[in-house]
Every structure is written in C-alpha cells, then in structure tokens.
Design a protein around this motif. Sequence first.
Motif, PDB file in Angstrom:
ATOM      1  N   ASP A   5      -4.468  81.359  -5.031  1.00  0.00           N
ATOM      2  CA  ASP A   5      -3.787  82.587  -4.649  1.00  0.00           C
ATOM      3  C   ASP A   5      -3.793  83.560  -5.815  1.00  0.00           C
ATOM      4  O   ASP A   5      -3.060  83.375  -6.794  1.00  0.00           O
ATOM      5  N   ASP A   6      -4.609  84.590  -5.733  1.00  0.00           N
ATOM      6  CA  ASP A   6      -4.652  85.627  -6.768  1.00  0.00           C
ATOM      7  C   ASP A   6      -3.450  86.554  -6.551  1.00  0.00           C
ATOM      8  O   ASP A   6      -3.578  87.703  -6.141  1.00  0.00           O
ATOM      9  N   ALA A   7      -2.258  86.006  -6.846  1.00  0.00           N
ATOM     10  CA  ALA A   7      -1.006  86.683  -6.502  1.00  0.00           C
ATOM     11  C   ALA A   7      -0.831  88.016  -7.215  1.00  0.00           C
ATOM     12  O   ALA A   7      -0.080  88.876  -6.751  1.00  0.00           O
ATOM     13  N   GLU A   8      -1.508  88.202  -8.339  1.00  0.00           N
ATOM     14  CA  GLU A   8      -1.345  89.440  -9.109  1.00  0.00           C
ATOM     15  C   GLU A   8      -2.478  90.438  -8.885  1.00  0.00           C
ATOM     16  O   GLU A   8      -2.493  91.496  -9.508  1.00  0.00           O
ATOM     17  N   GLY A   9      -3.408  90.102  -8.000  1.00  0.00           N
ATOM     18  CA  GLY A   9      -4.506  91.020  -7.724  1.00  0.00           C
ATOM     19  C   GLY A   9      -5.398  91.273  -8.925  1.00  0.00           C
ATOM     20  O   GLY A   9      -5.856  92.397  -9.140  1.00  0.00           O
ATOM     21  N   LEU A  10      -5.667  90.218  -9.675  1.00  0.00           N
ATOM     22  CA  LEU A  10      -6.540  90.365 -10.846  1.00  0.00           C
ATOM     23  C   LEU A  10      -7.969  90.679 -10.432  1.00  0.00           C
ATOM     24  O   LEU A  10      -8.673  91.417 -11.131  1.00  0.00           O
ATOM     25  N   PHE A  11      -8.390  90.127  -9.309  1.00  0.00           N
ATOM     26  CA  PHE A  11      -9.768  90.270  -8.838  1.00  0.00           C
ATOM     27  C   PHE A  11      -9.781  90.719  -7.378  1.00  0.00           C
ATOM     28  O   PHE A  11      -8.731  90.871  -6.758  1.00  0.00           O
ATOM     29  N   THR A  12     -10.973  90.896  -6.858  1.00  0.00           N
ATOM     30  CA  THR A  12     -11.151  91.211  -5.444  1.00  0.00           C
ATOM     31  C   THR A  12     -11.931  90.073  -4.795  1.00  0.00           C
ATOM     32  O   THR A  12     -13.163  90.019  -4.926  1.00  0.00           O
TER      33      THR A  12
END
Length: 370
Positions: free
Chosen positions: A294-301
């Motif tokens: 879960d890329d909870a912090e939106g580091l990537f797309t």
Amino acid sequence: MKIIYFTHSLASCWNHGNAHFLRGVLSELVARGHDVVAYEPEGAWSLANLLADHGEAGLAAWRERYPELSTTTYDPATPVDQLTDGADLVIVHEWNDHGLVAALGDQRKRAAHHTLLFHDTHHRAVSEPEAMRAYDLSGYDGVLAFGETLSEIYRDWGWGKRVWTWHEAADLRRFHPPEVEGERSGLVWIGNWGDGERTEELERFLFAPAQGAKLPLDIYGVRYPAEALTKLDRYGVRYHGWAPNAAAPDIFARHLATVHVPRRYYATILPGIPTIRVFEALACGIPLVSAPWDDAEGLFTPWRDYLVARDGAEMTRHLTALRDDAGLRRSLARHGLATIKARHTCAHRVDQLLAIVASLRSPEQTKDAA
C-alpha cells in the motif's frame, strides 16, 4: 556545518540496507561542502560478517565507489564529548547501543550547542515496541522516521511536531541506467532471506511466478539457510550469494526486470514504506513488479512507475508480459526513473534535512521548546 552521524556501519552493507541511503545522503552533504564524520562502533555485526565471508576484498567496492566518504571506528568507552567535538548536527541511527543513545541525549541536555536527531529506519517500533521505548530520547531535538506510519507512532509517544517523515531515496551518483545499453535477460532479485519475515511471500510472488513465466531468476543476498537453498534449487534459481550494494546498478543492467517483495510488517501494519531497493531499481531504469504493498503516501504511481500483482497468478502474467513486450518495459523504466528524479533522490532528502535543522534553530522553535 560539521555533521556527525552515528551508524551501525557505513563501510559494510552485509545484511545492512541502511548503509545504502546513508552513503548517498552523506555523499551529497560532502558535495555541498559540509564536514561529515561517520562513526561506527568496534565489532559492528555487519562488518564482522562481511570480513568473515569475504575478507578485506569485501570492502573494495565501498572504497572504490565512495572515495569521498570514510568511517571512524570508536571504542564505546570513548566520552561522547570527545566524539562530538565541534559538531553542528549529530544524527544517531536507531541500530546503536542504548547507552550511546542516552549519553548523547544527556550531553545535549547539558546545553551542547549542536542539534541532535534520532533516525529510525526499522519496523521495531511495532515489532519490538518495548525495545524501542527503552531508548532514552528525552534529550533529543527530534526524530527522523522513514515513513509516515512510523512517524505517527512517535507522535503517539509524545513527539508531536518534533518528528519528521524522512524517506529513503536513490543516490543518483551511483544508481542510474547504464550509459550504453547491453543485452538484458531474465529476472533478478537482490535481497536477504532474513528471519522468516517473507518466506511464504517469496515463494508465491517470486520463485513460482518466475518459473511460470519461464524467466531465469538470479538472486543475490545473504542469510540463506540450507532449507532456503534447497527451495531455490527446486525452482531452478541461480543463487550468487552476497553482492556489494555498489555493484547493484551493473547487476540490474543485465536483467529484464526485478520484483519487490516487501517484508510482512511493511505490507501490513506499516504501509507506505518501500524498501530502498524500490528507489534504487527505478533509478537504474529496470522495470519492476511489486507484490501487494500500500503506497499510502503516494510516493509513486502504480501501473506507471511499476506493476502491481495481487497474487501469484497475476505476478506470473505481469512477468510474462514484461518478457514479451519491449514497449512495456521501456514505458515503465522511463516513468519510474522520471519519478525518482523528480522526488526521490538523496539530494531531495538533504534539502529536507537542512530545512528541518534550520527550523529547529529558528527563534520561534527555540521559544516553543523552552
């Protein structure tokens, strides 16, 4: 500034992934003209294992690729006043002795003029909370945590606005696509077997899918027990043992794709914290497929920087597509590299660190802390 960093080891990356980011950050600080001193204790576990396995030759890549960096070994009995003499900023990694952490905090309480920060890059705040709470951080100016979910834990422990999320990042001086593209083939995974945190996940999301996609799989890493090696042999995996982190760009450059298999804590109760290998792989321009994370912090797309597999069957389909579709490989590599360059380099993290230190030294912050 004179910046002192207390690490477990800077010289050794044997089962010590934190050395990757620290080398990149300290290298960036040196390039900006700061006086950087790195301390590691005598008998550091990682360095001792590296020397036992590979001797002095195991340090060759570190010495060759990081000529601007050096590390000083200290006797734990050395007074901290002597170690930190003239410092403007002292950062202490969480994998240090409790006594050292406390002594540095006591020194700061005695009106030492440097800024003192604690740097946490592990899941022990949730897996071994009592061990982490045993660190006496009462004299510290703040905490650097390598993910927002970890920062939230420190806030719950009373740190409030004095904890900052400081993610790891890629060192673009060393981690970048090859200058000249050569032949690529097969799949690669660079990672340690460890202590059972992802044994089942590795079989489900790496070994079996690679076999199903008919992609030869190369693995580099340490701490693979006999039963692990038997399993690798059963899946036809080529195991190469330890590789210095400085060699990773060359290893990535020989392969079509790589896979991210997060440790269980980062896939469940500490979401949003990717392994350093995600940053490094994308910086090197190799397509990546991730097991559930879960890329909870939106580091990537997701789906543009990398593909996501929800189960083993989907991982097999993704790897098969990457095997057969050069256009897909180019698209993922290009977009992933662009994201790293835009947001996730060691230069970005140094900018953030210096801004944090400046905020702690501002008159308003000093007044609030009084």
